[in-house]
Design a protein around this motif. Structure first.
Motif, short mmCIF file in Angstrom:
data_model
loop_
_atom_site.label_atom_id
_atom_site.label_comp_id
_atom_site.label_asym_id
_atom_site.label_seq_id
_atom_site.Cartn_x
_atom_site.Cartn_y
_atom_site.Cartn_z
N SER A 1 -20.78 8.31 4.05
CA SER A 1 -19.48 8.21 3.39
C SER A 1 -19.06 6.74 3.29
N SER A 2 -18.13 6.48 2.42
CA SER A 2 -17.61 5.13 2.29
C SER A 2 -16.14 5.22 1.91
N ARG A 3 -15.42 4.17 2.23
CA ARG A 3 -14.02 4.08 1.83
C ARG A 3 -13.73 2.63 1.48
#
Length: 149
Positions: A90-92
């Protein structure tokens, strides 16, 4: 059983509790004065502390687990996999300067005589109406604003 119901009720109430909110306050100020001051301070904040967009990446995790097979009578073989885990990466993306910029904006507002009040969200209709009335015309003292919308 009664304890479980009580615990569930408490958890539900906690999850539905209104988030505190921040409002601009200066006794006697009008809504337009507060809006103008906040706009000017936001412009100052973005000029002094520009955005620094950063992406945080969290790698995934995969564990295939263990597969066990056994004879299943006339049907052949029955297999089952135990312990498999698949967490995708995941990334943000966030602004690394947001906290510093917010402090610059708050300092600017203080220089202009305003303060940022943190209040709970109004829950009852009576409290909502009282808050809305308090925002018409000159703003009342902070102790007269127990909750906000």
């Amino acid at each position: 059983m009664g304890f479980r119901i009580l615990l569930l009720g408490c958890l539900l109430l906690a999850s539905c509790a209104p988030e505190p909110r921040t409002i601009v306050h200066k006794t006697g100020s009008t809504a337009q004065e507060r809006e103008d001051a906040l706009l000017a301070c936001n412009v100052e904040g973005i000029q002094e502390v520009p955005r620094a967009m950063t992406t945080e990446y969290t790698p995934g995790y995969y564990q295939p687990g263990t597969t066990y097979c056994r004879p299943a009578g006339h049907h052949g073989v029955a297999c089952a996999t135990v312990g498999a885990v698949n967490i995708p990466p995941s990334s943000r993306t966030y602004d690394a300067n947001e906290g510093l910029r917010n402090r610059v904006v708050e300092a600017c507002m203080r220089r202009k005589g305003f303060q940022m009040l943190v209040r709970p969200t109004c829950v009852t209709e009576q409290d909502r109406q009282r808050f809305l009335a308090s925002q018409q015309g000159p703003q009342p003292p902070e102790w007269e604003i127990p909750c906000v919308l």
